[in-house]
Design a protein around this motif. Structure first.
Motif, mmCIF file in Angstrom:
data_model
loop_
_atom_site.group_PDB
_atom_site.id
_atom_site.type_symbol
_atom_site.label_atom_id
_atom_site.label_comp_id
_atom_site.label_asym_id
_atom_site.label_seq_id
_atom_site.Cartn_x
_atom_site.Cartn_y
_atom_site.Cartn_z
ATOM 1 N N GLU A 30 0.837 -1.197 0.000
ATOM 2 C CA GLU A 30 0.000 0.000 0.000
ATOM 3 C C GLU A 30 0.870 1.244 0.000
ATOM 4 O O GLU A 30 1.881 1.309 0.696
ATOM 5 C CB GLU A 30 -0.901 0.026 1.247
ATOM 6 C CG GLU A 30 -1.876 -1.148 1.329
ATOM 7 C CD GLU A 30 -2.734 -1.066 2.573
ATOM 8 O OE1 GLU A 30 -3.003 0.067 3.026
ATOM 9 O OE2 GLU A 30 -3.131 -2.109 3.087
ATOM 10 N N ASP A 31 0.480 2.227 -0.811
ATOM 11 C CA ASP A 31 1.236 3.474 -0.859
ATOM 12 C C ASP A 31 1.134 4.238 0.457
ATOM 13 O O ASP A 31 2.060 4.935 0.855
ATOM 14 C CB ASP A 31 0.735 4.364 -2.008
ATOM 15 C CG ASP A 31 1.152 3.826 -3.368
ATOM 16 O OD1 ASP A 31 2.103 3.027 -3.419
ATOM 17 O OD2 ASP A 31 0.522 4.201 -4.369
ATOM 18 N N GLU A 32 0.010 4.107 1.124
ATOM 19 C CA GLU A 32 -0.192 4.831 2.377
ATOM 20 C C GLU A 32 -0.589 3.848 3.482
ATOM 21 O O GLU A 32 -1.499 3.047 3.311
ATOM 22 C CB GLU A 32 -1.289 5.888 2.220
ATOM 23 C CG GLU A 32 -0.993 6.957 1.172
ATOM 24 C CD GLU A 32 0.100 7.917 1.610
ATOM 25 O OE1 GLU A 32 0.419 7.935 2.815
ATOM 26 O OE2 GLU A 32 0.622 8.637 0.744
ATOM 27 N N LEU A 33 0.116 3.936 4.597
ATOM 28 C CA LEU A 33 -0.235 3.168 5.785
ATOM 29 C C LEU A 33 -0.250 4.128 6.966
ATOM 30 O O LEU A 33 0.600 5.018 7.067
ATOM 31 C CB LEU A 33 0.794 2.063 6.047
ATOM 32 C CG LEU A 33 0.598 0.703 5.385
ATOM 33 C CD1 LEU A 33 1.790 -0.201 5.736
ATOM 34 C CD2 LEU A 33 -0.693 0.043 5.820
ATOM 35 N N GLU A 34 -1.221 3.959 7.831
ATOM 36 C CA GLU A 34 -1.260 4.792 9.026
ATOM 37 C C GLU A 34 0.010 4.539 9.846
ATOM 38 O O GLU A 34 0.455 3.390 9.953
ATOM 39 C CB GLU A 34 -2.486 4.453 9.869
ATOM 40 C CG GLU A 34 -3.805 4.861 9.230
ATOM 41 C CD GLU A 34 -3.934 6.368 9.100
ATOM 42 O OE1 GLU A 34 -3.368 7.079 9.977
ATOM 43 O OE2 GLU A 34 -4.566 6.825 8.136
ATOM 44 N N PRO A 35 0.612 5.594 10.408
ATOM 45 C CA PRO A 35 1.843 5.432 11.191
ATOM 46 C C PRO A 35 1.732 4.358 12.270
ATOM 47 O O PRO A 35 2.662 3.575 12.469
ATOM 48 C CB PRO A 35 2.051 6.820 11.799
ATOM 49 C CG PRO A 35 1.411 7.746 10.810
ATOM 50 C CD PRO A 35 0.198 7.002 10.301
ATOM 51 N N ALA A 36 0.600 4.324 12.967
ATOM 52 C CA ALA A 36 0.436 3.334 14.034
ATOM 53 C C ALA A 36 0.436 1.925 13.468
ATOM 54 O O ALA A 36 1.019 1.005 14.055
ATOM 55 C CB ALA A 36 -0.863 3.599 14.794
ATOM 56 N N GLU A 37 -0.203 1.731 12.313
ATOM 57 C CA GLU A 37 -0.251 0.414 11.689
ATOM 58 C C GLU A 37 1.134 0.021 11.182
ATOM 59 O O GLU A 37 1.560 -1.126 11.332
ATOM 60 C CB GLU A 37 -1.252 0.419 10.528
ATOM 61 C CG GLU A 37 -1.332 -0.887 9.735
ATOM 62 C CD GLU A 37 -1.876 -2.058 10.546
ATOM 63 O OE1 GLU A 37 -1.930 -3.175 9.996
ATOM 64 O OE2 GLU A 37 -2.264 -1.865 11.720
ATOM 65 N N ARG A 38 1.847 0.965 10.587
ATOM 66 C CA ARG A 38 3.200 0.673 10.109
ATOM 67 C C ARG A 38 4.106 0.293 11.281
ATOM 68 O O ARG A 38 4.907 -0.638 11.186
ATOM 69 C CB ARG A 38 3.770 1.878 9.364
ATOM 70 C CG ARG A 38 5.059 1.574 8.596
ATOM 71 C CD ARG A 38 5.602 2.821 7.910
ATOM 72 N NE ARG A 38 4.691 3.344 6.924
ATOM 73 C CZ ARG A 38 4.630 2.907 5.670
ATOM 74 N NH1 ARG A 38 5.422 1.933 5.270
ATOM 75 N NH2 ARG A 38 3.778 3.453 4.816
ATOM 76 N N ALA A 109 7.810 6.577 1.567
ATOM 77 C CA ALA A 109 7.663 5.296 2.266
ATOM 78 C C ALA A 109 8.934 4.919 3.012
ATOM 79 O O ALA A 109 8.895 4.534 4.187
ATOM 80 C CB ALA A 109 7.280 4.201 1.272
ATOM 81 N N THR A 110 10.105 5.015 2.345
ATOM 82 C CA THR A 110 11.341 4.636 3.023
ATOM 83 C C THR A 110 11.697 5.636 4.118
ATOM 84 O O THR A 110 12.260 5.264 5.151
ATOM 85 C CB THR A 110 12.515 4.508 2.037
ATOM 86 O OG1 THR A 110 12.723 5.746 1.355
ATOM 87 C CG2 THR A 110 12.256 3.401 1.034
ATOM 88 N N MET A 111 11.354 6.906 3.899
ATOM 89 C CA MET A 111 11.585 7.915 4.934
ATOM 90 C C MET A 111 10.754 7.597 6.176
ATOM 91 O O MET A 111 11.245 7.681 7.306
ATOM 92 C CB MET A 111 11.235 9.303 4.411
ATOM 93 C CG MET A 111 11.459 10.423 5.418
ATOM 94 S SD MET A 111 11.118 12.074 4.730
ATOM 95 C CE MET A 111 9.340 11.953 4.443
ATOM 96 N N THR A 112 9.498 7.197 5.953
ATOM 97 C CA THR A 112 8.621 6.869 7.072
ATOM 98 C C THR A 112 9.118 5.638 7.814
ATOM 99 O O THR A 112 9.138 5.606 9.051
ATOM 100 C CB THR A 112 7.185 6.632 6.580
ATOM 101 O OG1 THR A 112 6.722 7.806 5.890
ATOM 102 C CG2 THR A 112 6.253 6.330 7.741
ATOM 103 N N VAL A 113 9.538 4.617 7.073
ATOM 104 C CA VAL A 113 10.077 3.410 7.706
ATOM 105 C C VAL A 113 11.326 3.759 8.507
ATOM 106 O O VAL A 113 11.510 3.297 9.632
ATOM 107 C CB VAL A 113 10.401 2.332 6.648
ATOM 108 C CG1 VAL A 113 11.181 1.178 7.285
ATOM 109 C CG2 VAL A 113 9.122 1.804 6.025
#
Length: 264
Positions: A30-38, A109-113
């Motif tokens: 998914e292109d977007e995942l909620e931060p809590a879910e990720r 996505a990689t920045m968020t991870v």
């Protein structure tokens, strides 16, 4: 590596059939995942990775070799979209505009991870009794970032019309090999797919994964420094990869089709 029409990995690489493959698929699907879910999924992945690393250590398998083998096993589970689906998911964009959007999305996505993983690592750093669990979190982050970048690389090949034939597993190996070398696949060298899973490729993949893991180890720091570093380093690396692959693919084949030329 799966497409919209090819969801099952080939027989060349064993289907991992475990939680790691499922979680990586969800984190990259998914292109977007909620931060809590990720964060929750990364935590589960870290635990699964820790279990696998413990078993590998018991059997005497080196970390680099184990990590490369693990990635090759889960690579067929990375969801790769065909050109029509990509255009639909990105507001009808095609060509360079679509490639721009894919790179931006992968960077985010990689920045968020990296930010999530860095924050987790920072929390462990601030609590010494739990520090031993941090490496598993960073290995999990490394796997997910690598999967996101392999997905980006594969989908850029779709955008630029460089079609890679073969089973899901064969294509997974080819794209993983291209990621390890940080290069696009030469459409005029079909042997690059069938010969991808050689000793040199495995060595390059081990080296690339360990280099990525080493980058993530720099995010071990107190408070939020890990989150900031993790996000920034991942974003820069993904941007550089996107630019390199696009330069490799651009101009090798006829221009990408316009939106009205994409057949359903």
């Amino acid at each position: 590596m799966s497409t919209e029409k090819d969801k099952q990995p080939g027989k060349e690489i064993a289907d991992p059939g475990d939680e790691v493959g499922e979680l990586v698929g969800r984190l990259t699907g998914e292109d977007e995942l909620e931060p809590a879910e990720r964060r929750r999924l990364l935590g589960r992945l870290a635990r699964a990775v820790s279990d696998g690393a413990r078993k590998a250590k018991q059997t005497g398998v080196g970390r680099g070799r184990w990590l490369a083998d693990l990635f090759l096993n889960i690579a067929p589970r990375i969801p790769i979209r065909d050109l029509q689906t990509l255009s639909e998911h990105h507001h009808g964009l095609t060509g360079e505009a679509l490639a721009d959007d894919l790179v931006r999305t992968a960077q985010k996505a990689t920045m968020t991870v990296g930010a999530v993983g860095g924050a987790l690592a920072a929390a462990e750093f601030a609590a010494p009794p739990l520090l031993l669990s941090a490496p598993a979190q960073l290995v999990a982050e490394t796997i997910v970032v690598a999967a996101i970048e392999v997905k980006l690389l594969a989908e850029l090949h779709e955008v630029y019309g460089v079609r890679i034939d073969g089973s899901g597993a064969q294509r997974a190996v080819a794209f993983s090999s291209a990621w390890a070398k940080q290069r696009g696949i030469d459409p005029l060298a079909p042997a690059s797919v069938t010969l991808a899973l050689g000793a040199a490729t495995k060595a390059a993949l081990r080296k690339r994964l360990m280099r990525t893991l080493g980058r993530h180890l720099t995010t071990l720091g107190p408070f939020l420094t890990g989150a900031v570093a993790g996000g920034a380093l991942n974003r820069a690396a993904t941007k550089k990869l996107g630019e390199t692959i696009r330069n490799d693919l651009r101009g090798k084949l006829p221009p990408a089709p316009r939106r009205d030329q994409i057949t359903p």
